[in-house]
Design a protein around this motif. Sequence first.
Motif, PDB file in Angstrom:
ATOM      1  N   GLY A 199      31.406  64.602   1.571  1.00 19.88           N
ATOM      2  CA  GLY A 199      31.155  64.557   0.166  1.00 19.88           C
ATOM      3  C   GLY A 199      31.655  63.320  -0.393  1.00 19.88           C
ATOM      4  O   GLY A 199      32.503  62.457  -0.032  1.00 19.88           O
ATOM      5  N   LYS A 200      30.971  62.762  -1.754  1.00 21.51           N
ATOM      6  CA  LYS A 200      31.311  61.484  -2.419  1.00 21.51           C
ATOM      7  C   LYS A 200      32.850  61.553  -2.587  1.00 21.51           C
ATOM      8  O   LYS A 200      33.394  60.468  -2.587  1.00 21.51           O
ATOM      9  CB  LYS A 200      30.560  61.233  -3.321  1.00 21.51           C
ATOM     10  CG  LYS A 200      30.714  60.047  -3.922  1.00 21.51           C
ATOM     11  CD  LYS A 200      29.583  59.708  -5.397  1.00 21.51           C
ATOM     12  CE  LYS A 200      29.961  58.429  -5.860  1.00 21.51           C
ATOM     13  NZ  LYS A 200      28.784  58.048  -6.866  1.00 21.51           N
ATOM     14  N   GLU A 201      33.227  62.481  -3.180  1.00 24.29           N
ATOM     15  CA  GLU A 201      34.736  62.568  -3.738  1.00 24.29           C
ATOM     16  C   GLU A 201      35.701  63.363  -2.420  1.00 24.29           C
ATOM     17  O   GLU A 201      35.192  64.267  -2.228  1.00 24.29           O
ATOM     18  CB  GLU A 201      34.877  63.443  -5.005  1.00 24.29           C
ATOM     19  CG  GLU A 201      33.983  62.790  -6.209  1.00 24.29           C
ATOM     20  CD  GLU A 201      34.511  61.355  -6.531  1.00 24.29           C
ATOM     21  OE1 GLU A 201      35.773  61.180  -6.430  1.00 24.29           O
ATOM     22  OE2 GLU A 201      33.692  60.557  -7.036  1.00 24.29           O
ATOM     23  N   ASN A 209      40.383  55.704   1.700  1.00 28.69           N
ATOM     24  CA  ASN A 209      40.145  54.457   1.862  1.00 28.69           C
ATOM     25  C   ASN A 209      38.579  54.284   1.867  1.00 28.69           C
ATOM     26  O   ASN A 209      37.789  55.076   2.582  1.00 28.69           O
ATOM     27  CB  ASN A 209      40.559  54.005   3.203  1.00 28.69           C
ATOM     28  CG  ASN A 209      40.348  52.694   3.467  1.00 28.69           C
ATOM     29  OD1 ASN A 209      39.123  52.118   3.487  1.00 28.69           O
ATOM     30  ND2 ASN A 209      41.291  51.856   4.053  1.00 28.69           N
ATOM     31  N   PRO A 210      37.963  53.398   0.996  1.00 24.71           N
ATOM     32  CA  PRO A 210      36.468  53.325   0.967  1.00 24.71           C
ATOM     33  C   PRO A 210      35.623  53.007   2.118  1.00 24.71           C
ATOM     34  O   PRO A 210      34.814  53.318   2.270  1.00 24.71           O
ATOM     35  CB  PRO A 210      36.329  52.289  -0.328  1.00 24.71           C
ATOM     36  CG  PRO A 210      37.849  52.030  -0.989  1.00 24.71           C
ATOM     37  CD  PRO A 210      38.758  52.668  -0.080  1.00 24.71           C
ATOM     38  N   ALA A 211      36.586  51.899   2.854  1.00 26.65           N
ATOM     39  CA  ALA A 211      35.842  51.557   4.165  1.00 26.65           C
ATOM     40  C   ALA A 211      35.746  52.863   5.067  1.00 26.65           C
ATOM     41  O   ALA A 211      34.568  52.706   5.809  1.00 26.65           O
ATOM     42  CB  ALA A 211      36.707  50.449   4.869  1.00 26.65           C
ATOM     43  N   VAL A 212      36.526  53.714   5.224  1.00 23.03           N
ATOM     44  CA  VAL A 212      36.599  54.832   6.263  1.00 23.03           C
ATOM     45  C   VAL A 212      35.442  55.626   5.552  1.00 23.03           C
ATOM     46  O   VAL A 212      34.604  56.135   6.499  1.00 23.03           O
ATOM     47  CB  VAL A 212      38.085  55.626   6.177  1.00 23.03           C
ATOM     48  CG1 VAL A 212      37.872  56.735   7.135  1.00 23.03           C
ATOM     49  CG2 VAL A 212      39.256  54.708   6.670  1.00 23.03           C
ATOM     50  N   ARG A 213      35.596  55.900   4.264  1.00 20.00           N
ATOM     51  CA  ARG A 213      34.613  56.952   3.837  1.00 20.00           C
ATOM     52  C   ARG A 213      33.170  56.364   3.921  1.00 20.00           C
ATOM     53  O   ARG A 213      32.017  56.922   4.134  1.00 20.00           O
ATOM     54  CB  ARG A 213      34.830  57.032   2.168  1.00 20.00           C
ATOM     55  CG  ARG A 213      36.144  57.907   2.123  1.00 20.00           C
ATOM     56  CD  ARG A 213      36.362  58.549   0.657  1.00 20.00           C
ATOM     57  NE  ARG A 213      35.525  59.320   0.404  1.00 20.00           N
ATOM     58  CZ  ARG A 213      35.744  60.591   0.844  1.00 20.00           C
ATOM     59  NH1 ARG A 213      36.968  60.831   1.433  1.00 20.00           N
ATOM     60  NH2 ARG A 213      34.675  61.407   0.421  1.00 20.00           N
ATOM     61  N   ALA A 214      32.963  54.975   3.855  1.00 22.11           N
ATOM     62  CA  ALA A 214      31.635  54.245   4.093  1.00 22.11           C
ATOM     63  C   ALA A 214      31.282  54.415   5.480  1.00 22.11           C
ATOM     64  O   ALA A 214      30.033  54.680   5.720  1.00 22.11           O
ATOM     65  CB  ALA A 214      31.604  52.821   3.637  1.00 22.11           C
ATOM     66  N   GLY A 229      22.988  60.646   0.064  1.00 22.30           N
ATOM     67  CA  GLY A 229      24.012  60.002   0.045  1.00 22.30           C
ATOM     68  C   GLY A 229      25.095  61.187   0.442  1.00 22.30           C
ATOM     69  O   GLY A 229      24.657  62.438   1.154  1.00 22.30           O
ATOM     70  N   SER A 230      26.200  61.033   0.383  1.00 20.10           N
ATOM     71  CA  SER A 230      27.338  61.898   0.755  1.00 20.10           C
ATOM     72  C   SER A 230      27.501  63.158   0.076  1.00 20.10           C
ATOM     73  O   SER A 230      27.982  64.180   0.455  1.00 20.10           O
ATOM     74  CB  SER A 230      28.948  61.236   0.590  1.00 20.10           C
ATOM     75  OG  SER A 230      29.013  60.159   1.558  1.00 20.10           O
TER      76      SER A 230
END
Length: 314
Positions: A199-201, A209-214, A229-230
């Motif tokens: 999920g996005k959140e 961490n934005p990089a890991v989530r990306a 998207g997520s």
Amino acid sequence: MEPTASEIRIDIPPLIRVYQDGRIERLLGTQTVPPGLDPKTNVESKDVVYCQETGQCVRIYVPGTVVTSTQKLPLLVYFHGGRFCIETAFSPTYHNYLNALVSESKIVAVSVDYRRAPEHPIPAAYDDSWTALKWVASHYDGNGPEQWLNRYADFENVYLSGDSAGANIAHHIAIKTSKEKLDGMNLVGMILSHPYFWGKEPVGDEVKNPAVRAKFEGVWRLASPTTSGSDDPLINPIDDQSFGRFLVCKRVLICVAENDILKYRGWYYCEKLKNSGWDGEVEVMEAEGEDHVFHLRNSCCSNAVDKLKKVAES
């Protein structure tokens, strides 16, 4: 300068590489083993085509003792993991796991092979899995094309299960059974091992961490290029307003691992299901000190043995 055909376009270690010329290199889950009698568990298996158009197969497992019996056994339909991109129902990992589970549980199991991304992007995996379940259900009256299912499977006692992406598939297929009824098949329960939801959140103590989530979103986009998207309901069904409303089974076991980044989604699934108005029973089993799908990589460790017994009891 124009890229050469041998240059890597997408690199997602340790799973898969995609080259500029479209060539796919899978880095894991490429081995396969044939079906047959497993001497360790006395479980028999065979491969059967469930869709003539695509040539996709299921691998069916029965305990060796059932061959001389008229007893009907609970039926488990299993969907393998691999982020929708790697592994098959015929890999040694899943073949060994299903042999052990069928032996421990005394069940009939159908392990579904589905077309994988990126050659066959989402929703191919879901479409194939639904086609496979409809094929399985066609045996409910004992007149289907496969005699093992006609003779040994109890269609009043059906479970869906899977790990990682396969657990995601199991959830969506379970929801679909409530919307598109399958004659003669009674879905009793669902077992989701280390389910691949996102999920996005972030939820709970999930990585922020934005990089890991990306990176997680990148894997999902490889499988589903047209995704929103997520928060696409396929990868994040838990935040859907109708979550749980259409779940027809009455028992759900969610297995998570302490060191798995996806464990918080498993707990979140449990929490949301309890609060959704669904009137069934849901339980979470967490393995301490373990990581994602540890039970497939190290099936002899004590936590894997405990997990197998818990699933068998479900």
